[in-house]
Design an enzyme around this catalytic site. Structure first.
Site, PDB file in Angstrom:
ATOM      1  N   GLU A  13       2.853   4.068  -5.894  1.00  0.00           N
ATOM      2  CA  GLU A  13       0.723   3.788  -5.816  1.00  0.00           C
ATOM      3  C   GLU A  13       1.472   2.516  -4.404  1.00  0.00           C
ATOM      4  OE1 GLU A  13       0.138   5.869  -6.746  1.00  0.00           O
ATOM      5  OE2 GLU A  13      -0.207   6.354  -8.162  1.00  0.00           O
TER       6      GLU A  13
ATOM      7  N   TYR B 101       0.840   6.053   4.040  1.00  0.00           N
ATOM      8  CA  TYR B 101       0.066   5.645   4.968  1.00  0.00           C
ATOM      9  C   TYR B 101       0.111   4.650   6.178  1.00  0.00           C
ATOM     10  CZ  TYR B 101      -2.267   8.552   1.197  1.00  0.00           C
ATOM     11  OH  TYR B 101      -2.209   8.497   0.019  1.00  0.00           O
TER      12      TYR B 101
ATOM     13  N   GLU C 240       2.356  12.272  -7.469  1.00  0.00           N
ATOM     14  CA  GLU C 240       1.044  12.114  -8.384  1.00  0.00           C
ATOM     15  C   GLU C 240       1.108  13.157  -9.139  1.00  0.00           C
ATOM     16  OE1 GLU C 240      -0.381   9.324  -7.528  1.00  0.00           O
ATOM     17  OE2 GLU C 240      -0.220   9.540  -5.161  1.00  0.00           O
TER      18      GLU C 240
ATOM     19  N   GLU D  67      -5.396  10.814 -10.642  1.00  0.00           N
ATOM     20  CA  GLU D  67      -3.898  11.353 -10.366  1.00  0.00           C
ATOM     21  C   GLU D  67      -4.439  13.158  -9.957  1.00  0.00           C
ATOM     22  OE1 GLU D  67      -1.676   9.870  -8.806  1.00  0.00           O
ATOM     23  OE2 GLU D  67      -1.684   7.555 -10.316  1.00  0.00           O
TER      24      GLU D  67
ATOM     25  N   ASP E  26      -4.882   4.933  -3.612  1.00  0.00           N
ATOM     26  CA  ASP E  26      -3.834   5.049  -4.087  1.00  0.00           C
ATOM     27  C   ASP E  26      -3.660   3.052  -4.509  1.00  0.00           C
ATOM     28  OD1 ASP E  26      -1.351   6.606  -3.876  1.00  0.00           O
ATOM     29  OD2 ASP E  26      -2.662   7.382  -2.681  1.00  0.00           O
TER      30      ASP E  26
ATOM     31  N   HIS F 209       3.399   4.616  -1.586  1.00  0.00           N
ATOM     32  CA  HIS F 209       2.268   5.949  -0.566  1.00  0.00           C
ATOM     33  C   HIS F 209       0.949   4.746   0.531  1.00  0.00           C
ATOM     34  CE1 HIS F 209       2.437   8.264  -4.858  1.00  0.00           C
ATOM     35  NE2 HIS F 209       3.646   8.389  -3.546  1.00  0.00           N
TER      36      HIS F 209
ATOM     37  N   HIS G 286       2.451  11.226 -12.267  1.00  0.00           N
ATOM     38  CA  HIS G 286       1.492  10.341 -12.546  1.00  0.00           C
ATOM     39  C   HIS G 286       0.758  10.795 -13.537  1.00  0.00           C
ATOM     40  CE1 HIS G 286       2.543   7.243  -8.486  1.00  0.00           C
ATOM     41  NE2 HIS G 286       3.315   7.986  -9.793  1.00  0.00           N
TER      42      HIS G 286
HETATM   43 FE   LIG Z   1      -0.443   7.609  -5.059  1.00  0.00          FE
HETATM   44 FE   LIG Z   2      -0.436   8.091  -8.136  1.00  0.00          FE
END
Ligand SMILES: [Fe+2]
Ligand SMILES: [Fe+2]
Length: 337
Positions: A116, A123, A212, A180, A86, A119, A216
């Site tokens: 992204e 995490y 994703e 992706e 990401d 994301h 994406h």
């Molecule tokens: Fe992502």
């Molecule tokens: Fe993505």
């Protein structure tokens, strides 16, 4: 950059703007969508908006501590790699976006960039709750295979990103189809294998996987097909696209098999991984209008795990009031071809 880059009153009509080349005027008008898939994907991305705070991570540390040592290693090595994907993707998208002319396609990429980053944030939230954020984010320094996978992904991103021709832009888009559509998939299935033991990680991955795979991947599949349709692409370029996905399959399997050898966990074999990655790669080739070239087999257990969680997520999303619109929008046509 000259003034025309921002405002070009004698440029072409919005509906004539191509993805590569041309002379855009500089307006974003969502009522004039040349491709339709661009604004459909934009709307679906928006409808799918989620925040890491929606996932309950309060028991993540307690749950993580109960995992077996192998499961803990799989968890950490998976997030160490996914978080790189990401981070790299955000940066790549920013560079790829500058190769494009069509303003609606560019706007959709802008929204993808935001996702992204979301994301990456998720995490950090998850690993902070788990108490091993520093350890996981630094694993690339100590694990050669992780370092190599990241390096190879970075190399694919960089290979054609300087642009300058439709052929190079097409191959740049291929790097994103691989990211992706291939590089995330074994990671997703590992976390789904741990499943109920780590519900925080599982639910976070469900949201990430939805972004994703549902938006994406279709965005870049459409970008690939459109560049190919709008330009005279050389046969050798298509050959290079095949080579890139062959490399991606190899990269994904190398790391997958390494993890399995180091930290065997229930329900996985090398053969299962191979069949899974080959099936995904064939599907991605079909999505970009190319012929599948890998050995196809029955849908695997790991694929079914990913699909099952995608479907559960559709239902779960109804739970969050703000995302109710997912239902209405998930059936829209994301593909004009
Ligand atoms: Fe992502
Ligand atoms: Fe993505």
């Amino acid at each position: 950059m000259d003034v025309k880059h921002y405002y070009n009153p004698h440029g072409e009509e919005i509906l004539d703007e191509k993805i590569y080349g041309g002379n855009p005027t500089g307006f974003v008008d969502f009522n004039k969508s040349k491709y339709r898939w661009d604004s459909n994907i934009y709307d679906l991305m928006n409808a799918n908006t989620w925040f890491p705070s929606e996932v309950n991570t309060s028991t993540e540390k307690k749950n993580f501590d109960k995992l077996s040592p192998n499961e803990q290693s799989i968890y950490k090595m998976t997030f160490a790699q996914l978080s790189f994907n990401d981070s790299a993707q955000e940066e790549y998208l920013s560079d790829f976006r500058s190769l494009a002319s069509n303003r609606l396609v560019k706007s959709t990429i802008t929204l993808q960039m935001m996702q992204e980053v979301n994301h990456s944030k998720s995490y950090a939230v998850l690993l902070d709750a788990c108490g091993n954020s520093d350890e996981v984010f630094n694993l690339y320094k100590y694990d050669d295979m992780l370092n190599q996978k990241n390096q190879k992904i970075a190399e694919q991103f960089a290979r054609h990103i300087e642009g300058g021709s439709a052929d190079k832009m097409l191959l740049s888009a291929m790097a994103s189809v691989n990211l992706e559509g291939i590089y995330f998939l074994l990671g997703f299935s590992y976390i789904y294998l741990l499943g109920d033991k780590v519900p925080g990680a599982r639910d976070m991955i469900k949201f990430i996987a939805r972004d994703e795979l549902n938006t994406h991947l279709p965005l870049f599949a459409n970008i690939f097909k459109t560049i190919q349709k709008e330009n005279k692409i050389q046969t050798s370029t298509i050959d290079s696209a095949y080579t890139m996905i062959e490399e991606a399959v190899q990269i994904e399997l190398e790391y997958g098999k390494y993890l399995l050898q180091q930290f065997p966990i229930m329900g996985t074999t090398e053969e299962l991984m191979e069949r899974t990655v080959y099936n995904y790669a064939n599907d991605r080739l079909k999505k970009i209008g190319l012929r599948p070239i890998f050995k196809q087999s029955e849908t695997t257990y790991l694929q079914k795990l990913v699909t099952k969680h995608q479907e559960m997520n559709e239902v779960k999303s109804n739970f969050f009031e703000s995302n109710v619109s997912n239902y209405a929008k998930s059936s829209i046509d994301l593909n004009d071809f």
